[in-house]
Write a protein that holds these residues in place. Sequence first.
Motif, PDB file in Angstrom:
ATOM      1  N   ARG A 181      -5.378  -0.894   9.522  1.00  0.00           N
ATOM      2  CA  ARG A 181      -6.575  -0.412   8.499  1.00  0.00           C
ATOM      3  C   ARG A 181      -6.756  -1.084   7.198  1.00  0.00           C
ATOM      4  N   SER A 182      -5.899  -1.537   6.745  1.00  0.00           N
ATOM      5  CA  SER A 182      -6.005  -2.672   5.739  1.00  0.00           C
ATOM      6  C   SER A 182      -6.596  -3.738   5.726  1.00  0.00           C
TER       7      SER A 182
ATOM      8  N   LEU B 166       3.615   0.491   2.548  1.00  0.00           N
ATOM      9  CA  LEU B 166       3.705  -1.120   3.096  1.00  0.00           C
ATOM     10  C   LEU B 166       4.315  -1.861   2.108  1.00  0.00           C
TER      11      LEU B 166
ATOM     12  N   ALA C  65      -8.554   0.845   4.127  1.00  0.00           N
ATOM     13  CA  ALA C  65      -7.525   1.376   3.347  1.00  0.00           C
ATOM     14  C   ALA C  65      -7.717   0.418   2.084  1.00  0.00           C
TER      15      ALA C  65
ATOM     16  N   GLY D 124       4.204   1.327  10.136  1.00  0.00           N
ATOM     17  CA  GLY D 124       3.230   0.787   9.216  1.00  0.00           C
ATOM     18  C   GLY D 124       2.346  -0.137  10.178  1.00  0.00           C
TER      19      GLY D 124
ATOM     20  N   TYR E 293       1.573   5.291  -0.171  1.00  0.00           N
ATOM     21  CA  TYR E 293       1.001   6.634   0.099  1.00  0.00           C
ATOM     22  C   TYR E 293       2.272   7.685  -0.667  1.00  0.00           C
TER      23      TYR E 293
ATOM     24  N   LYS F  13       0.926  -1.175   0.167  1.00  0.00           N
ATOM     25  CA  LYS F  13      -0.018  -0.048   0.066  1.00  0.00           C
ATOM     26  C   LYS F  13       0.864   1.332   0.150  1.00  0.00           C
TER      27      LYS F  13
ATOM     28  N   THR G 191      -0.416   0.959  12.061  1.00  0.00           N
ATOM     29  CA  THR G 191      -1.900   1.424  11.972  1.00  0.00           C
ATOM     30  C   THR G 191      -2.164   1.284  10.511  1.00  0.00           C
ATOM     31  N   THR G 192      -1.462   1.501   9.397  1.00  0.00           N
ATOM     32  CA  THR G 192      -1.734   1.357   8.042  1.00  0.00           C
ATOM     33  C   THR G 192      -2.211  -0.436   7.696  1.00  0.00           C
ATOM     34  N   THR G 193      -1.269  -1.200   8.345  1.00  0.00           N
ATOM     35  CA  THR G 193      -1.708  -2.521   8.113  1.00  0.00           C
ATOM     36  C   THR G 193      -3.125  -2.876   8.965  1.00  0.00           C
TER      37      THR G 193
ATOM     38  N   GLY H 285       7.698  -0.025   7.238  1.00  0.00           N
ATOM     39  CA  GLY H 285       6.693  -0.690   6.127  1.00  0.00           C
ATOM     40  C   GLY H 285       6.798  -1.896   5.816  1.00  0.00           C
TER      41      GLY H 285
END
Length: 286
Positions: free
Chosen positions: A47-48, A19, A53, A41, A14, A12, A43-45, A206
């Motif tokens: 959310r995925s 990630l 996300a 990474g 940005y 992912k 929180t992004t994980t 990430g």
Amino acid sequence: MDNILELQGVCKSYKDFALKNVSFSLPRGYIMGFIGQNGSGKTTTVRSILNMADIDSGTISVFGLDSVSDSRAIKERTGVVFDSLCFAEHLNIKEIESQLKGFYKGWDSEEFSRRVGSFGLPLKKKVGSFSKGMKMKLMAAAALSHKAELLILDEPTSGLDPVARDELLDILSEYIQDENRGVLFSTHITADVERIADYVTVMRNGSVWFTGTKDDLLEKYIIIKGGEEDVTDDIRKSSIGFHMYKNGFDALVDTEHLPKLPRSVGYEKASLDEILIYIAKEDKHE
């Protein structure tokens, strides 16, 4: 072993972060500590996984279902606790329950009432006025009241006092007694992970730096210390977060390098906290 959660090659991007090929799995009946410094990474994980996300590539499977096409069915069976309150702050607990029970087929009002009562939460007080610990308990009560099979927690103990943290960890320990369940516990407080986690995934810039059992991680790395005269090219090359100071050096190394170290070099086991610190030192050096 039946996995309740699986990520394979998740990417992912940005503008200023990505990630990169994130892969790990959580077996049923276990708690996974999901750790790494801020910006690694986590929180992004999370959310995925929750389909909050859109990933660029890779696959995420929860209960054997696809995280995108089966998102609704997954959320029905998943409980989530974030680091901040996700309910309308002008409502009280009874008003929040009246909203929540319409979203979950398995909502259990008796269980919710029991949890709220055991946590000592006031029913008529607006939840926005709750303390941080009370808010975490409310989100935990909601997550545990619709027969969730998977709990996902993103920094839930951040800002909690030691008593509230201890109570939340006890809740997770009780929850996982059912071996059909699983917990993904994202946190920067490694003492909490050392206390209750069976598995650990460490994120770095990430990417997954390590994933496996907590015991394997703690047995894999050691901290070495020695004098200036002990420093060799092999030590520098194999070290993570090598630090030279006035009278010597210290560094984190994989135990596979232990036989190659000079006998004059001392070593000791590394804690999760120390592992993260040396990773951060390495990143700063790079």
